[in-house]
Design a protein around this motif. Structure first.
Motif, mmCIF file in Angstrom:
data_model
loop_
_atom_site.group_PDB
_atom_site.id
_atom_site.type_symbol
_atom_site.label_atom_id
_atom_site.label_comp_id
_atom_site.label_asym_id
_atom_site.label_seq_id
_atom_site.Cartn_x
_atom_site.Cartn_y
_atom_site.Cartn_z
ATOM 1 N N ALA A 41 19.427 84.294 101.595
ATOM 2 C CA ALA A 41 20.489 83.526 102.244
ATOM 3 C C ALA A 41 20.260 82.035 102.034
ATOM 4 O O ALA A 41 19.146 81.541 102.215
ATOM 5 C CB ALA A 41 20.544 83.842 103.738
ATOM 6 N N SER A 42 21.322 81.350 101.653
ATOM 7 C CA SER A 42 21.302 79.888 101.586
ATOM 8 C C SER A 42 22.129 79.362 102.751
ATOM 9 O O SER A 42 23.325 79.666 102.860
ATOM 10 C CB SER A 42 21.880 79.388 100.254
ATOM 11 O OG SER A 42 21.890 77.978 100.219
ATOM 12 N N VAL A 43 21.491 78.607 103.626
ATOM 13 C CA VAL A 43 22.162 78.130 104.835
ATOM 14 C C VAL A 43 22.106 76.602 104.881
ATOM 15 O O VAL A 43 21.238 75.975 104.269
ATOM 16 C CB VAL A 43 21.532 78.730 106.102
ATOM 17 C CG1 VAL A 43 21.518 80.246 106.026
ATOM 18 C CG2 VAL A 43 20.124 78.211 106.306
ATOM 19 N N THR A 44 23.045 76.035 105.609
ATOM 20 C CA THR A 44 23.111 74.581 105.748
ATOM 21 C C THR A 44 23.298 74.220 107.207
ATOM 22 O O THR A 44 24.202 74.742 107.878
ATOM 23 C CB THR A 44 24.274 73.987 104.930
ATOM 24 O OG1 THR A 44 24.152 74.397 103.567
ATOM 25 C CG2 THR A 44 24.259 72.470 105.000
ATOM 26 N N TYR A 45 22.438 73.355 107.672
ATOM 27 C CA TYR A 45 22.546 72.866 109.041
ATOM 28 C C TYR A 45 23.184 71.478 109.010
ATOM 29 O O TYR A 45 22.742 70.587 108.276
ATOM 30 C CB TYR A 45 21.171 72.778 109.704
ATOM 31 C CG TYR A 45 21.175 72.106 111.055
ATOM 32 C CD1 TYR A 45 21.807 72.697 112.136
ATOM 33 C CD2 TYR A 45 20.555 70.860 111.242
ATOM 34 C CE1 TYR A 45 21.811 72.081 113.372
ATOM 35 C CE2 TYR A 45 20.559 70.248 112.476
ATOM 36 C CZ TYR A 45 21.199 70.854 113.546
ATOM 37 O OH TYR A 45 21.213 70.232 114.763
ATOM 38 N N TYR A 46 24.236 71.313 109.779
ATOM 39 C CA TYR A 46 24.936 70.032 109.863
ATOM 40 C C TYR A 46 24.593 69.387 111.206
ATOM 41 O O TYR A 46 25.091 69.824 112.253
ATOM 42 C CB TYR A 46 26.450 70.225 109.751
ATOM 43 C CG TYR A 46 26.894 70.632 108.361
ATOM 44 C CD1 TYR A 46 27.339 69.685 107.438
ATOM 45 C CD2 TYR A 46 26.871 71.970 107.964
ATOM 46 C CE1 TYR A 46 27.750 70.057 106.165
ATOM 47 C CE2 TYR A 46 27.267 72.348 106.692
ATOM 48 C CZ TYR A 46 27.717 71.390 105.802
ATOM 49 O OH TYR A 46 28.107 71.760 104.540
ATOM 50 N N PRO A 47 23.726 68.375 111.224
ATOM 51 C CA PRO A 47 23.339 67.748 112.492
ATOM 52 C C PRO A 47 24.546 67.131 113.191
ATOM 53 O O PRO A 47 25.378 66.477 112.547
ATOM 54 C CB PRO A 47 22.338 66.663 112.069
ATOM 55 C CG PRO A 47 21.890 67.060 110.699
ATOM 56 C CD PRO A 47 23.057 67.745 110.072
ATOM 57 N N PRO A 48 24.665 67.329 114.489
ATOM 58 C CA PRO A 48 25.775 66.708 115.212
ATOM 59 C C PRO A 48 25.568 65.206 115.298
ATOM 60 O O PRO A 48 24.429 64.720 115.273
ATOM 61 C CB PRO A 48 25.705 67.365 116.594
ATOM 62 C CG PRO A 48 24.264 67.757 116.739
ATOM 63 C CD PRO A 48 23.802 68.128 115.360
ATOM 64 N N PRO A 49 26.641 64.434 115.384
ATOM 65 C CA PRO A 49 26.497 62.984 115.516
ATOM 66 C C PRO A 49 25.815 62.635 116.827
ATOM 67 O O PRO A 49 26.039 63.294 117.852
ATOM 68 C CB PRO A 49 27.943 62.479 115.482
ATOM 69 C CG PRO A 49 28.770 63.653 115.891
ATOM 70 C CD PRO A 49 28.046 64.861 115.389
ATOM 71 N N PRO A 53 32.407 59.730 118.470
ATOM 72 C CA PRO A 53 32.743 60.324 117.177
ATOM 73 C C PRO A 53 32.021 59.668 115.984
ATOM 74 O O PRO A 53 32.634 59.463 114.937
ATOM 75 C CB PRO A 53 34.240 60.103 117.091
ATOM 76 C CG PRO A 53 34.426 58.771 117.771
ATOM 77 C CD PRO A 53 33.384 58.711 118.863
ATOM 78 N N ALA A 54 30.777 59.337 116.103
ATOM 79 C CA ALA A 54 30.039 58.772 114.987
ATOM 80 C C ALA A 54 29.912 59.799 113.855
ATOM 81 O O ALA A 54 30.130 60.996 114.043
ATOM 82 C CB ALA A 54 28.650 58.331 115.453
ATOM 83 N N THR A 55 29.563 59.321 112.682
ATOM 84 C CA THR A 55 29.438 60.196 111.521
ATOM 85 C C THR A 55 28.235 61.124 111.671
ATOM 86 O O THR A 55 27.145 60.669 112.020
ATOM 87 C CB THR A 55 29.273 59.356 110.240
ATOM 88 O OG1 THR A 55 30.389 58.477 110.120
ATOM 89 C CG2 THR A 55 29.196 60.255 109.015
ATOM 90 N N PRO A 56 28.424 62.427 111.431
ATOM 91 C CA PRO A 56 27.284 63.346 111.533
ATOM 92 C C PRO A 56 26.199 63.013 110.509
ATOM 93 O O PRO A 56 26.449 62.321 109.515
ATOM 94 C CB PRO A 56 27.911 64.717 111.244
ATOM 95 C CG PRO A 56 29.379 64.531 111.464
ATOM 96 C CD PRO A 56 29.675 63.104 111.115
#
Length: 267
Positions: A41-49, A53-56
Motif C-alpha cells: 500500500a502507498s499512502v499519503t498523509y496530508y497534515p492539517p493546517p 484556513p492556512a495552507t496545509p
C-alpha cells in the motif's frame, strides 16, 4: 477484496459489504497491489493546517507492506524524493513496481530499497501506465505517448513494440493490461482528423504483432482496463464494457435427430 481511497483502506469478503481497516483511517491510500497474501500500500498523509484556513503542510507519502492478507502492516522505505504513487504492481517473483508520475521504480527486497527504471533514447517521453506479465516475471510493459515499450529483463533494457494504425506510425498508448493467459491489451489514442479517439489493440505474442478489437472504443479521457482470472477483459470509461476471452467460449454444436431426419416440427 481491497479498496484504497481518500478515506483509507477498506476490505470485503464478498465485494458487496465493506469494512474500514483500522490501519489507515483518514489517510489517503494512493495505490494498492496484492498477490498471494502479499499486500503493498502507498499512502499519503496530508497534515492539517495549524491555523485554518492556512495552507496545509506538504503531503507525506509512505509505503507499507503486509504478508498476512492485510492483518498487519510494516512501514518500508519510500523512494527518495519520489512523487505520489499512481500505481503499484507485484510480479510473479515478488518484485514490486511503482509508477510515480513520470517515474518508474522497482524494488527487489520488499520495498526496503528502490531503483529507477529509465527508457533511454526517446525525448519528451510521457509515462502513462505500467504493467507486468502474468506468465514471465521479467516481462514489463510501459505505455507512453510514443508507443508501448517492453522489457524482457525486469526493466534493465527496453524494446519498442511496433503498434501502429493506418497512417499513424506511433500511437499514444494510454493504458496497458496483461491478462492471465499472457495477452497484452492496450488502449491507444490517435487522430486521423481534428478529433482524437481511443482504440483497443491486443497481442498474443508479447507485443511482436498486434490486432485491433475496436478502433473507436471510447472518446472518454479517463479509461481503465482490468482482466479476471479467466482472462476476460473489462474496460471502464463512461460505461463498463466486457470482452469475453474467445478461448472460454463454447464450440457451437449441431443438434439434430440421430438418424438425420429432416422436416420435423419443433414443439
Amino acid at each position: 477484496y481491497y479498496l484504497g481511497c481518500q478515506k483509507g483502506l477498506f476490505t470485503s469478503i464478498d465485494g458487496t459489504n465493506w469494512a474500514q481497516h483500522s490501519r489507515f483511517k483518514d489517510t489517503v491510500v494512493e495505490a494498492l497491489a496484492y498477490k498471494d497474501g502479499f499486500l503493498v500500500a502507498s499512502v499519503t498523509y496530508y497534515p492539517p493546517p495549524p491555523n485554518p484556513p492556512a495552507t496545509p503542510g506538504d503531503p507525506v507519502p509512505s509505503i507499507h507492506i503486509s504478508i498476512d492478507d492485510g492483518a498487519s502492516f510494516t512501514k518500508k522505505t519510500y523512494p527518495t524524493n519520489g512523487p505520489l504513487t499512481n500505481k503499484l504492481l507485484i510480479a510473479l517473483n515478488g518484485n514490486i513496481y511503482a509508477r510515480m508520475n513520470q517515474m518508474i521504480y522497482k524494488s527487489t527486497d520488499n520495498a526496503n530499497s528502490w531503483s529507477t527504471l529509465n527508457i533511454s533514447g526517446f525525448g519528451n517521453l510521457t509515462v502513462n501506465d505500467i504493467n507486468v506479465d502474468a506468465i514471465n516475471a521479467n516481462f514489463v510493459y510501459v505505455a507512453t505517448n510514443k508507443g508501448l515499450f517492453k522489457s524482457q529483463d525486469g526493466g534493465s533494457n527496453w524494446l519498442y513494440t511496433k503498434l501502429s494504425y493506418l497512417t499513424q506510425d506511433t500511437l499514444n498508448c494510454r493504458v496497458v493490461n496483461v491478462s492471465n493467459d499472457g495477452r497484452i491489451n492496450v488502449i491507444a489514442s490517435f487522430s486521423l482528423d481534428i478529433f482524437a479517439t481511443n482504440g483497443l489493440w491486443y497481442s498474443t505474442d508479447s507485443g511482436f504483432t498486434w490486432d485491433s478489437l475496436n478502433t473507436s472504443v471510447t472518446s472518454a479521457d479517463n479509461i481503465t482496463l482490468s482482466s479476471d482470472g479467466e482472462s476476460n477483459l473489462f474496460m471502464a470509461s463512461n460505461a463498463i464494457h466486457r470482452h469475453f476471452n474467445p478461448a472460454n467460449m463454447p464450440i457451437p454444436e449441431i443438434i439434430g435427430p440421430l438418424d438425420g431426419t429432416k422436416g420435423l416440427t419443433l414443439t
